[in-house]
Every structure is written in C-alpha cells, then in structure tokens.
Design a protein around this motif. Structure first.
Motif, short mmCIF file in Angstrom:
data_model
loop_
_atom_site.label_atom_id
_atom_site.label_comp_id
_atom_site.label_asym_id
_atom_site.label_seq_id
_atom_site.Cartn_x
_atom_site.Cartn_y
_atom_site.Cartn_z
N GLN A 130 -78.31 -6.10 -22.39
CA GLN A 130 -77.34 -6.84 -23.19
C GLN A 130 -78.03 -7.80 -24.14
OE1 GLN A 130 -74.73 -8.71 -20.41
NE2 GLN A 130 -73.77 -6.80 -19.78
N LYS A 145 -81.03 -7.49 -25.37
CA LYS A 145 -81.68 -6.68 -26.41
C LYS A 145 -80.67 -6.25 -27.47
CE LYS A 145 -84.47 -2.52 -26.86
NZ LYS A 145 -85.07 -1.40 -26.16
N THR A 146 -79.49 -5.84 -27.05
CA THR A 146 -78.45 -5.42 -27.99
C THR A 146 -78.02 -6.58 -28.89
OG1 THR A 146 -77.68 -3.78 -26.42
CG2 THR A 146 -76.17 -4.38 -28.19
N VAL A 147 -77.80 -7.74 -28.30
CA VAL A 147 -77.36 -8.90 -29.08
C VAL A 147 -78.45 -9.32 -30.07
CG1 VAL A 147 -76.80 -11.36 -28.93
CG2 VAL A 147 -75.73 -9.74 -27.38
N ASN A 164 -80.84 -7.44 -31.35
CA ASN A 164 -80.99 -6.43 -32.40
C ASN A 164 -79.84 -6.43 -33.40
OD1 ASN A 164 -83.45 -5.47 -31.57
ND2 ASN A 164 -82.60 -3.80 -30.36
N LYS A 165 -78.62 -6.71 -32.92
CA LYS A 165 -77.46 -6.58 -33.79
C LYS A 165 -76.98 -7.91 -34.39
CE LYS A 165 -75.75 -2.35 -31.85
NZ LYS A 165 -74.63 -1.58 -31.39
N VAL A 166 -77.44 -9.04 -33.85
CA VAL A 166 -76.96 -10.32 -34.36
C VAL A 166 -78.11 -11.20 -34.85
CG1 VAL A 166 -75.74 -12.45 -33.78
CG2 VAL A 166 -74.94 -10.28 -32.87
N PRO A 214 -80.56 -9.52 -37.79
CA PRO A 214 -79.88 -9.47 -39.10
C PRO A 214 -79.60 -10.85 -39.69
CG PRO A 214 -78.90 -7.87 -37.64
CD PRO A 214 -79.85 -8.69 -36.81
N PRO A 260 -87.57 -5.22 -34.79
CA PRO A 260 -86.86 -4.55 -33.68
C PRO A 260 -87.51 -3.25 -33.22
CG PRO A 260 -85.29 -5.32 -35.30
CD PRO A 260 -86.66 -5.53 -35.88
#
Length: 112
Positions: free
Chosen positions: A46, A48-50, A52-54, A57, A103
């Motif tokens: 979780q 890692k996802t946050v 990479n996506k927040v 960027p 990333p």
C-alpha cells in the motif's frame, strides 16, 4: 488556586492517556519483531502504491513548475545582461529526470 489548576490538568492528561492508549500484544509467544515484520509486509504494498501514484507525481509537478519558471527567468536575465546562466535550470532538470525515473529503481534499492 494555581496548584488546583495544575492538578486538574494532570488528571485530565492522565485520563486522556488512559482512554486513548491501547495495549498492544505481540502474537503468540511475544515475538514483537515478528509482529512488526508482518505488519510491514502487509503495509508495504500500500505504501508503494501511494508513493508511486501520489508522492512522486506531486514532486515531479513541483519540480517541473520550478524548472520552467527558472528557465523563463534565466531567459529574461539573458535578454537583459547578455549572459545565460545554466546552473539553476540544469540542476532542476537533473532533479526532475531523477524523480521521473525513480519509481523504476527506488524499490529495488530499498528491497521492497
């Protein structure tokens, strides 16, 4: 009167600490390190996802805005003084490239 206020504050802090403090037990035999590792393994995907996506960027956007703003000010300084200063735009561009590509390799370095 002052002592009474301090005592009331101490009682209030103690009551809030007891109300909101929870006791945490390690699973089974009291293996705290194992409990922490298990929690980390569950949460790392979780996180890692946050990131990479927040997070990446957002950093990329900020660096891109600063890069183009600095490029514009360097151009106006060039028009005014006749000498283009490359250091600040180059540093911002290098940071932007680093965070754009981070990333793909940062998780291998961290072992996640």
């Amino acid at each position: 009167m002052k002592k009474k206020k301090w005592m009331m504050m101490a009682v209030m802090v103690l009551a809030l600490t007891m109300m909101f403090g929870t006791t945490v037990y390690a699973s089974g035999k009291g293996d705290v390190a194992g409990a922490i590792e298990g929690t980390w393994q569950d949460a790392s995907a979780q996180i890692k996802t946050v990131v990479n996506k927040v997070v990446f960027p957002a950093i990329d956007l900020i660096l891109a805005v600063f890069f183009f703003a600095k490029l514009g000010t360097a151009y106006f300084d060039y028009r005014k003084h006749g000498q283009f200063e490359w250091a600040a735009p180059a540093i911002l561009f290098a940071c932007l490239v680093f965070t754009l590509t981070a990333p793909t390799y940062i998780w291998k370095i961290l072992g996640i």
